[in-house]
Design a protein around this motif. Sequence first.
Motif, PDB file in Angstrom:
ATOM      1  N   ASN A   1     -30.412 -20.766   3.530  1.00 32.37           N
ATOM      2  CA  ASN A   1     -29.773 -21.901   2.871  1.00 32.37           C
ATOM      3  C   ASN A   1     -29.398 -21.545   1.437  1.00 32.37           C
ATOM      4  N   PHE A   2     -28.095 -21.602   1.129  1.00 28.08           N
ATOM      5  CA  PHE A   2     -27.647 -21.301  -0.230  1.00 28.08           C
ATOM      6  C   PHE A   2     -28.149 -22.343  -1.225  1.00 28.08           C
ATOM      7  N   GLU A   3     -28.287 -23.583  -0.802  1.00 26.41           N
ATOM      8  CA  GLU A   3     -28.750 -24.641  -1.703  1.00 26.41           C
ATOM      9  C   GLU A   3     -30.140 -24.321  -2.235  1.00 26.41           C
ATOM     10  N   THR A   4     -31.012 -23.796  -1.359  1.00 21.97           N
ATOM     11  CA  THR A   4     -32.358 -23.413  -1.780  1.00 21.97           C
ATOM     12  C   THR A   4     -32.305 -22.290  -2.799  1.00 21.97           C
ATOM     13  N   ILE A   5     -31.450 -21.307  -2.536  1.00 19.87           N
ATOM     14  CA  ILE A   5     -31.306 -20.172  -3.439  1.00 19.87           C
ATOM     15  C   ILE A   5     -30.850 -20.633  -4.828  1.00 19.87           C
ATOM     16  N   VAL A   6     -29.876 -21.549  -4.865  1.00 22.03           N
ATOM     17  CA  VAL A   6     -29.361 -22.058  -6.141  1.00 22.03           C
ATOM     18  C   VAL A   6     -30.464 -22.790  -6.908  1.00 22.03           C
ATOM     19  N   LYS A   7     -31.262 -23.594  -6.227  1.00 16.26           N
ATOM     20  CA  LYS A   7     -32.340 -24.327  -6.885  1.00 16.26           C
ATOM     21  C   LYS A   7     -33.368 -23.371  -7.481  1.00 16.26           C
ATOM     22  N   LEU A   8     -33.673 -22.290  -6.775  1.00 14.77           N
ATOM     23  CA  LEU A   8     -34.605 -21.293  -7.302  1.00 14.77           C
ATOM     24  C   LEU A   8     -34.032 -20.610  -8.536  1.00 14.77           C
ATOM     25  N   ALA A   9     -32.732 -20.336  -8.488  1.00 13.42           N
ATOM     26  CA  ALA A   9     -32.081 -19.726  -9.648  1.00 13.42           C
ATOM     27  C   ALA A   9     -32.125 -20.664 -10.850  1.00 13.42           C
ATOM     28  N   ASN A  10     -31.936 -21.953 -10.618  1.00 15.75           N
ATOM     29  CA  ASN A  10     -31.972 -22.929 -11.706  1.00 15.75           C
ATOM     30  C   ASN A  10     -33.360 -23.037 -12.342  1.00 15.75           C
ATOM     31  N   GLU A  11     -34.379 -22.625 -11.586  1.00 13.50           N
ATOM     32  CA  GLU A  11     -35.744 -22.615 -12.126  1.00 13.50           C
ATOM     33  C   GLU A  11     -36.024 -21.342 -12.907  1.00 13.50           C
ATOM     34  N   GLY A  12     -35.021 -20.490 -13.066  1.00 15.91           N
ATOM     35  CA  GLY A  12     -35.197 -19.260 -13.816  1.00 15.91           C
ATOM     36  C   GLY A  12     -35.825 -18.135 -13.026  1.00 15.91           C
ATOM     37  N   LEU A  13     -35.790 -18.254 -11.687  1.00 16.45           N
ATOM     38  CA  LEU A  13     -36.446 -17.256 -10.839  1.00 16.45           C
ATOM     39  C   LEU A  13     -35.522 -16.111 -10.427  1.00 16.45           C
ATOM     40  N   GLY A  14     -34.284 -16.162 -10.855  1.00 13.30           N
ATOM     41  CA  GLY A  14     -33.390 -15.060 -10.523  1.00 13.30           C
ATOM     42  C   GLY A  14     -31.934 -15.471 -10.580  1.00 13.30           C
ATOM     43  N   ILE A  15     -31.072 -14.562 -10.160  1.00 13.43           N
ATOM     44  CA  ILE A  15     -29.638 -14.797 -10.069  1.00 13.43           C
ATOM     45  C   ILE A  15     -29.234 -14.671  -8.609  1.00 13.43           C
ATOM     46  N   THR A  16     -28.026 -15.058  -8.292  1.00 14.11           N
ATOM     47  CA  THR A  16     -27.566 -14.907  -6.921  1.00 14.11           C
ATOM     48  C   THR A  16     -26.054 -14.788  -6.897  1.00 14.11           C
ATOM     49  N   LEU A  17     -25.540 -14.478  -5.735  1.00 12.02           N
ATOM     50  CA  LEU A  17     -24.100 -14.483  -5.495  1.00 12.02           C
ATOM     51  C   LEU A  17     -23.802 -15.523  -4.435  1.00 12.02           C
ATOM     52  N   LEU A  18     -22.685 -16.200  -4.602  1.00 10.11           N
ATOM     53  CA  LEU A  18     -22.289 -17.234  -3.655  1.00 10.11           C
ATOM     54  C   LEU A  18     -20.906 -16.947  -3.108  1.00 10.11           C
ATOM     55  N   PRO A  19     -20.664 -17.280  -1.838  1.00  7.20           N
ATOM     56  CA  PRO A  19     -19.280 -17.254  -1.347  1.00  7.20           C
ATOM     57  C   PRO A  19     -18.525 -18.366  -2.076  1.00  7.20           C
ATOM     58  N   TYR A  20     -17.282 -18.126  -2.434  1.00  4.57           N
ATOM     59  CA  TYR A  20     -16.547 -19.063  -3.275  1.00  4.57           C
ATOM     60  C   TYR A  20     -16.543 -20.496  -2.737  1.00  4.57           C
ATOM     61  N   LEU A  21     -16.331 -20.679  -1.441  1.00  2.00           N
ATOM     62  CA  LEU A  21     -16.251 -22.046  -0.901  1.00  2.00           C
ATOM     63  C   LEU A  21     -17.549 -22.824  -1.116  1.00  2.00           C
ATOM     64  N   HIS A  22     -18.676 -22.123  -1.207  1.00  2.00           N
ATOM     65  CA  HIS A  22     -19.943 -22.802  -1.465  1.00  2.00           C
ATOM     66  C   HIS A  22     -20.006 -23.335  -2.884  1.00  2.00           C
ATOM     67  N   THR A  23     -19.250 -22.763  -3.808  1.00  2.00           N
ATOM     68  CA  THR A  23     -19.286 -23.234  -5.194  1.00  2.00           C
ATOM     69  C   THR A  23     -18.567 -24.566  -5.367  1.00  2.00           C
ATOM     70  N   LEU A  24     -17.727 -24.936  -4.409  1.00  2.00           N
ATOM     71  CA  LEU A  24     -16.952 -26.170  -4.533  1.00  2.00           C
ATOM     72  C   LEU A  24     -17.834 -27.409  -4.478  1.00  2.00           C
ATOM     73  N   ASP A  25     -19.013 -27.284  -3.864  1.00  2.00           N
ATOM     74  CA  ASP A  25     -19.899 -28.439  -3.721  1.00  2.00           C
ATOM     75  C   ASP A  25     -21.012 -28.475  -4.759  1.00  2.00           C
ATOM     76  N   LEU A  26     -20.997 -27.537  -5.701  1.00  2.00           N
ATOM     77  CA  LEU A  26     -22.034 -27.536  -6.729  1.00  2.00           C
ATOM     78  C   LEU A  26     -21.876 -28.739  -7.659  1.00  2.00           C
TER      79      LEU A  26
END
Length: 312
Positions: free
Chosen positions: A224-249
């Motif tokens: 789940n990309f949403e889980t990955i983004v939430k972990l990144a927002n907690e300062g636990l790392g960086i990630t890469l997203l497919p562009y279409l997934h960024t449209l719903d951020l």
Amino acid sequence: MTITQLEYVIAVAKHQNFTLAAEKCNVTQPTLSMQIQKLEDELGVKIFDRNKKSVLLTEVGAEIVNQAKNVLGESERIYDIIDQQKGFIGGTFKLGVIPTITPTLVPMFLKTFNNKYPKVLLIIEEYPTEELIYRLKNGLLDAAIAATPLEEKNIEEKPLYYEPFVGYFPPSFALNEPYVTPDDLDVSHLLLLEDGHCFRNGVLNLCKASKLQADNKFEIKTGNFETIVKLANEGLGITLLPYLHTLDLKPEYQKNLVAFKDPKPSREVSLIFEKSGLKAHIIEALYETIKSVVRGAIAFYDVKIISPRLNG
């Protein structure tokens, strides 16, 4: 030998049970067994080994089943020819989609496709790439959407679009440059999908790495990309997203997106199907619909990510 007998043989091979196969074929079990027995007598071979708890194919039976699938597939092409001649686009169509594409792509095209082709019953099933290929080759799916190239024998790949990768860098991992390059990606800080996802493999190939460094303080297995983004927002790392997934951020997270420097890495997404050409008219309709709705979204890539956040 009849088409019906071949259908019965394939059903038993699939379910490994005469009673269940008969139910799926809407006939009585004695009728199905009798027809298969007649076929075995005509061919002079045993297709199934009935001496075990489950009904298994004999060695020659496996070859017969494979050929039976080809015969039934070719017979269905007659209906395809008639439908295409009449200009009719309808019927049941089973489409497989990989998990990293389903949540973004399907909502983009499904309503448009349904409105344009109301006589098509589109059944969408989500599977990882290997399962999609298996189901295509065994006639369980009519087509699929996956990241390519796959270079599978007898599988046609028709590219739909090229989806750029986008860096997601929370404030604690801010860059000093307006764009990111593969050299800027510290593999030890990367948050990735679990093994088995082709997007994970694409990211690791981009970073020229085969595994995360051993000093990671945690390990998470998620698709789940949403889980990955939430972990990144907690300062636990960086990630890469497919562009279409960024449209719903959420708007507050858009500032964390950083575009790659040209040439931008991307993944090829294709409509894949067996080269037999079954239901080609529906495949073409699906292809054109998806291309038309995604083209505009991808075209706005550089417009959307116009203010990459800099350090400080």
